[in-house]
Design a protein around this motif. Sequence first.
Motif, short mmCIF file in Angstrom:
data_model
loop_
_atom_site.label_atom_id
_atom_site.label_comp_id
_atom_site.label_asym_id
_atom_site.label_seq_id
_atom_site.Cartn_x
_atom_site.Cartn_y
_atom_site.Cartn_z
N THR A 164 -10.09 3.20 -8.42
CA THR A 164 -8.66 2.95 -8.18
C THR A 164 -8.14 1.95 -9.21
N VAL A 165 -7.01 2.26 -9.81
CA VAL A 165 -6.40 1.39 -10.83
C VAL A 165 -4.99 1.03 -10.38
N GLY A 166 -4.71 -0.26 -10.31
CA GLY A 166 -3.39 -0.74 -9.93
C GLY A 166 -2.63 -1.28 -11.13
N PHE A 167 -1.34 -1.07 -11.12
CA PHE A 167 -0.46 -1.57 -12.17
C PHE A 167 0.60 -2.48 -11.56
N ASP A 194 -7.73 11.32 -12.81
CA ASP A 194 -9.13 10.87 -12.80
C ASP A 194 -9.34 9.67 -11.88
N TYR A 195 -8.27 8.95 -11.61
CA TYR A 195 -8.34 7.76 -10.78
C TYR A 195 -7.18 7.77 -9.79
N CYS A 196 -7.35 7.07 -8.70
CA CYS A 196 -6.25 6.82 -7.79
C CYS A 196 -5.40 5.72 -8.42
N LEU A 197 -4.14 6.01 -8.71
CA LEU A 197 -3.26 5.06 -9.39
C LEU A 197 -2.27 4.46 -8.41
N LEU A 198 -2.16 3.14 -8.45
CA LEU A 198 -1.27 2.41 -7.55
C LEU A 198 -0.28 1.58 -8.34
N LEU A 199 0.92 1.46 -7.84
CA LEU A 199 1.89 0.50 -8.34
C LEU A 199 1.98 -0.61 -7.30
N THR A 237 -6.88 -6.75 -0.99
CA THR A 237 -7.90 -6.18 -0.10
C THR A 237 -7.30 -5.07 0.75
N ARG A 238 -6.13 -5.33 1.34
CA ARG A 238 -5.48 -4.33 2.18
C ARG A 238 -5.07 -3.11 1.37
N ILE A 239 -4.40 -3.32 0.25
CA ILE A 239 -3.86 -2.20 -0.52
C ILE A 239 -4.96 -1.32 -1.08
N PHE A 240 -5.98 -1.93 -1.67
CA PHE A 240 -7.03 -1.13 -2.29
C PHE A 240 -7.96 -0.51 -1.25
N SER A 241 -7.96 -1.04 -0.04
CA SER A 241 -8.70 -0.41 1.05
C SER A 241 -7.90 0.74 1.66
#
Length: 232
Positions: A6-9, A116-121, A158-162
């Motif tokens: 998972t990749v967050g921006f 390829d990855y779960c992408l989050l903003l 922790t919450r968001i990436f879980s």
Amino acid sequence: MATITTVGFDADDTLWHNERFFKMTEARFAELLADHAEQDHLAERLLEAERRNVGHYGFGIKGFMLSMIETALDVTGDRVPAEVVRGILDAGQEMLAHPIELLPHARDAIEALHGDYCLLLVTKGDLLDQERKLAQSGLGDLFDGIEIVSGKHPETYTRIFSDHGDGPDSGLMAGNSLASDVLPMIAAGGYGVYVPHGQIWALEEARPPTGEPRYHEIEDLGQLPGLVRDLK
């Protein structure tokens, strides 16, 4: 270390310009109050007001406008001219209507990782303004999850990436703020990637975690896809 899934921006000053408009408005604010306070002194008073008020108003343009009005009242002994207040309101409304300017490599980096990855903003600030900017950016459909939060803390990540991924230990967060994007993500157990923008709000300044194996710094988002894949 777990494989990154998972990749967050971050958004402001990571995907699009933001701080430059605050600096421009602050310069305009100084012009409006030039007869009442020196520019450096006014900037100090405004920063003090922002620091006091961020817990009440949150992050974003509307809180900035209120802090400017409060500062104008303070430096004029509550005798701020009506035209100064009007000028502050006009400047804030112009900021809220300013079109989005994507930073170099922002779209390319997201598209290279998409699929390829779960992408989050993960962005903080005023809900309506952040939604407006995301809509104008044209990037919304590339994200698997969008979180507009009031603050960025280890428990936030922790919450968001879980919720959206396999937990923070399998996550990476990229952004221009060491204080908000990098350090709390590392504290949550994930990777933090610092992408310097050149302009940073004083309340977002922090020291880089030298020697921390989960900390990385890149020159721009163009280097992010390669880094993410190298960390597998």
